[in-house]
Scaffold this motif. Structure first.
Motif, short mmCIF file in Angstrom:
data_model
loop_
_atom_site.label_atom_id
_atom_site.label_comp_id
_atom_site.label_asym_id
_atom_site.label_seq_id
_atom_site.Cartn_x
_atom_site.Cartn_y
_atom_site.Cartn_z
N ASN A 1 0.81 -1.21 0.00
CA ASN A 1 0.00 0.00 0.00
C ASN A 1 0.85 1.26 0.00
O ASN A 1 1.88 1.34 0.68
N SER A 2 0.43 2.27 -0.75
CA SER A 2 1.11 3.55 -0.80
C SER A 2 0.63 4.43 0.35
O SER A 2 -0.44 4.21 0.93
N GLU A 3 1.43 5.42 0.70
CA GLU A 3 1.03 6.35 1.76
C GLU A 3 -0.15 7.20 1.29
O GLU A 3 -0.23 7.59 0.12
N ASP B 1 -3.02 10.52 2.19
CA ASP B 1 -3.27 11.78 2.89
C ASP B 1 -4.36 11.51 3.92
O ASP B 1 -5.53 11.34 3.57
N ILE C 1 -4.14 0.46 6.10
CA ILE C 1 -4.94 1.62 6.53
C ILE C 1 -6.00 1.13 7.51
O ILE C 1 -6.84 0.29 7.15
N SER D 1 2.20 -4.23 4.80
CA SER D 1 2.88 -2.95 4.97
C SER D 1 1.96 -1.81 4.55
O SER D 1 1.22 -1.92 3.57
N ASN D 2 2.02 -0.71 5.29
CA ASN D 2 1.25 0.50 4.99
C ASN D 2 -0.26 0.24 4.94
O ASN D 2 -0.98 0.82 4.14
N GLN E 1 -2.39 4.96 9.30
CA GLN E 1 -1.68 4.07 8.39
C GLN E 1 -0.39 3.60 9.01
O GLN E 1 0.31 4.37 9.69
N GLY E 2 -0.07 2.33 8.80
CA GLY E 2 1.16 1.79 9.35
C GLY E 2 1.25 0.30 9.10
O GLY E 2 0.51 -0.26 8.28
N SER E 3 2.16 -0.35 9.82
CA SER E 3 2.36 -1.79 9.64
C SER E 3 2.40 -2.46 11.00
O SER E 3 2.97 -1.92 11.96
#
Length: 547
Positions: free
Chosen positions: A419-421, A423, A537, A534-535, A526-528
Motif C-alpha cells: 500500500n502507498s502512503e 493523505d 490503513i 505494509s502500509n 496508516q502503518g504496519s
C-alpha cells in the motif's frame, strides 16, 4: 572409455505458481544462425501435424540412420534403472529429437526455445517443452556410456517420465539428441483445431502424487480465466470457445515442489493450426545477471502498459528474496516454488519483513531476458501474475547457470501488493463524501461529523497501529467506552473498524447506511503491524443515533 560431450542443453519450461499461483520457468537457446537474432527466420514443420493432443505414447522411441546406434536406448534405460526411475519411450519425442537435430547450429547449439516448443505442439505433445541432451562421438558404439552418464545426471535433478532420441551423422561425428519429458497427467484426446462456439472437454486424471487440478485459459482477448475441479486426481473441465483465435490452455496442480505446470498447449478456434514459426531479430544473448534482471523488470512493465495496468515499483529487499531463491535452485538442483530449506514464496517474503496480502511468484530460465519473458507470457498462469492489476511492487533475482560455452539465467520474479502512503486528512473527507453519496442513493439523509465521535475514532485508529497486541474488537470497545459520558446526547452509540489497502474500500460499509443514523466520527491511521500488510490503513467509524 570417455565420451566427448559437445553440449548438454536444458530447454526448460519448468513449474512455479503461487498465492498464489505461480509459476513456470522457461528456457531455450539460439542456433548458430540465430544467435543474437539479427535476422527474421521462418522455421517450417514437417506435414502433417497431429490432429489431437494426446498423453498416450507412440512406438519407436529412437530414430536413427547410423549403424551401431542401438546402444543409445540401452544407455537411457540403464541410467533409469540405476536411478530407480521408470522412463517410457515415446516415438513423438524421438521425432522431436530428429527435428531438433536438423536445426542444430555450430558446435551442436540447439535451436531457440520457440522452435522446440512449436515442434512439440505440432506433434500433439501437451507437457512443458522437453529438455534436450546433445552428445557426440566419432563412433556410434561409444555413445552408450556418455548417454548413460548424462541421463543419470539429469535424473538426479528432475523427475522425468518419458524419453525419445535421434542419432545422426554430422561433420565426422555421430550425434545423439535425447529428449526428456515429464508427463503427470492422462486425459482423453483434445482436438488442436475446433470451430468457434464449440466446447472443448478436458477429462482425465493427475499422476505422480499431484492433486488439486486448476485449468488456466488465456483467450484471444488476452484475458485469463481459471477453472477448478476439486482435489483430484480425476477431473473433468469444459472450455467454452465463443470467439475465434488462439486459446492457450494450461493445467496446473499441487505437487512435491508446490504448484506445478502439468500441461501447456494452444487450441486453435476457427483458425488453422500454424505450420511454421517466425523468429524475429534484434535480441542479444548474454549480459550480466544484474542487466538481465533490470531488463526483465522493463519487459514486465511494458507488458503491463500494453493492457492498461499500472507499472510496478522495484523493491531492493524483494530483489534479495528472489536472488536467494534462484541461487537455492541452482545450487541444490531443483526448480520449484517450494524449497526444502526455505519453504514457499510467502515464507521467504515474510521472513524478509515484507508483509502483503498478495504474493505471487514466477520462475524462469533462458539465455536472455526476452526469452525468459516470452516463456512466462506463453503460460496463462504466469502471464496472469505479470498482468495482475492488484500487485504494485516487484522484485527480480537472477543467477547464472554455467553450461559448456554459454551462460543460462535462472530468474525468480516476486509480485506483491504494497500500500502507498495516503493523505490522512483527505482520507476522512473522502470517506464522508462516499458515505453520503451512498446514503442519498438509498434515500437516507446525509450524516454529520460529531467532534467527540471523531476524536474517539481517531484515537482508536492510532492505538491500533501503535499497539500490535490490540485487536480490532479491543479498539472498538475502548472507543465506545470513552464516549459514555456523552451518552445523554444520543439514544445509541456504536462502532466498527476495518483494515483496508485503499481508503475507498471503507466507504461502503452497510451500518453507515442506516436511515436513522445521524452522526459519525471517522479515524484513519496508516502503518504496519506483524498481522497486516505494509502500509495498511486502519479505519475506525463511530456511529450515533439521535434521541
Amino acid at each position: 572409455m570417455g565420451t566427448a560431450v559437445i553440449r548438454i542443453a536444458n530447454f526448460v519450461v519448468l513449474p512455479l505458481l503461487v498465492a498464489l499461483v505461480a509459476s513456470v520457468g522457461c528456457g531455450g537457446g539460439s542456433s548458430g544462425m540465430l544467435r543474437g537474432r539479427t535476422a527474421t527466420v521462418v522455421v517450417e514443420a514437417p506435414a502433417p501435424g497431429a490432429s489431437h493432443y494426446s498423453t498416450s505414447s507412440s512406438p519407436d522411441p529412437v530414430v536413427d540412420d547410423v549403424a551401431g546406434a542401438d546402444g543409445i536406448e540401452r544407455g537411457i534405460l540403464r541410467a533409469a534403472e540405476e536411478s530407480d526411475t521408470t522412463l517410457e519411450g515415446d516415438g513423438r519425442l524421438a521425432l522431436l529429437a530428429a527435428w531438433v537435430a536438423e536445426h542444430l547450429g555450430e558446435g551442436g547449439t540447439p535451436p531457440p526455445h520457440e522452435v522446440t516448443a512449436f515442434f512439440a505442439q505440432h506433434l500433439g505433445i501437451v507437457e512443458p517443452t522437453p529438455h534436450l541432451i546433445i552428445l557426440g562421438q566419432p563412433d556410434a558404439a561409444m555413445l552408450e556410456a556418455g548417454v548413460r552418464d548424462s541421463i543419470g545426471q539429469r535424473l538426479a535433478r528432475h523427475p522425468y517420465t518419458h524419453f525419445g532420441a535421434a542419432v545422426i551423422p554430422r561433420q565426422g561425428l555421430t550425434l545423439a539428441v535425447v529428449t526428456l519429458s515429464w508427463r503427470f497427467v492422462e486425459f482423453d484426446e483434445v482436438p488442436r483445431e475446433v470451430r468457434a462456439g464449440d466446447t472443448v472437454r478436458l477429462a482425465g486424471r493427475l499422476t505422480g502424487a499431484h492433486s488439486s487440478p486448476v485449468l488456466a485459459v488465456t483467450g484471444p482477448d488476452g484475458a485469463t480465466s481459471r477453472l477448478t475441479d476439486g482435489q483430484g486426481p480425476r477431473f473433468e473441465l469444459s472450455i467454452p470457445t465463443e470467439d475465434s483465435g488462439v486459446y492457450r490452455v494450461e493445467l496446473l496442480a499441487e505437487g512435491p515442489r508446490g504448484h506445478t505446470v502439468i500441461a501447456n498447449f494452444p487450441i486453435y478456434v476457427g483458425t488453422p493450426a500454424p505450420t511454421s514459426v517466425t523468429l524475429r531479430g534484434g535480441e542479444e544473448e548474454g549480459g550480466e545477471p544484474g542487466d538481465v534482471s533490470s531488463r526483465l523488470v522493463a519487459l514486465l512493465n511494458e507488458s503491463r502498459e500494453s493492457v492498461g495496468a499500472s507499472p510496478l515499483a522495484r523493491v531492493d529487499e524483494l530483489d534479495a528474496v528472489g536472488l536467494a531463491h534462484s541461487r537455492d535452485m541452482v545450487d541444490h538442483g531443483f526448480v520449484g516454488h517450494d524449497s526444502p530449506t526455505t519453504g514457499g514464496a510467502p515464507d521467504r517474503v515474510r521472513r524478509a519483513g515484507l508483509a502483503s496480502g498478495l504474493i505471487l511468484e514466477n520462475i524462469g530460465r533462458g539465455y536472455s531476458a526476452q526469452e525468459i519473458h516470452r516463456g512466462l507470457m506463453s503460460s496463462p498462469a504466469h502471464r496472469a501474475n505479470i498482468l495482475n492489476p492488484d500487485v504494485t511492487h516487484v522484485g527480480v533475482g537472477v543467477v547464472v547457470e554455467e553450461e559448456s560455452d554459454r551462460r543460462a539465467f535462472v530468474a525468480t520474479e516476486l509480485f506483491l501488493r504494497m500500500n502507498s502512503e495516503v493523505d490522512l486528512d483527505g482520507a476522512v473527507a473522502r470517506l464522508v463524501e462516499l458515505i453520503n453519496t451512498n446514503r442519498r442513493r438509498r434515500g437516507a439523509p446525509p450524516i454529520e461529523i460529531d467532534p467527540n465521535l471523531a476524536r474517539a475514532a481517531q484515537r482508536g485508529a492510532d492505538q491500533y497501529m501503535d499497539e500490535p497486541d490490540l485487536s480490532q474488537q479491543d479498539v472498538v470497545d475502548d472507543a465506545s467506552a470513552s464516549l459514555r459520558r456523552f451518552s445523554i446526547a444520543f439514544s445509541r452509540v456504536g462502532g466498527l473498524m476495518v483494515v483496508v489497502s485503499q481508503v475507498d474500500e471503507a466507504g461502503s460499509l452497510e451500518p453507515t447506511f442506516d436511515p436513522d443514523l445521524r452522526y459519525l466520527g471517522i479515524g484513519v491511521a496508516q502503518g504496519s503491524r506483524p498481522d497486516t500488510p505494509s502500509n495498511s490503513i486502519a479505519v475506525v467509524i463511530m456511529l450515533a443515533w439521535p434521541r
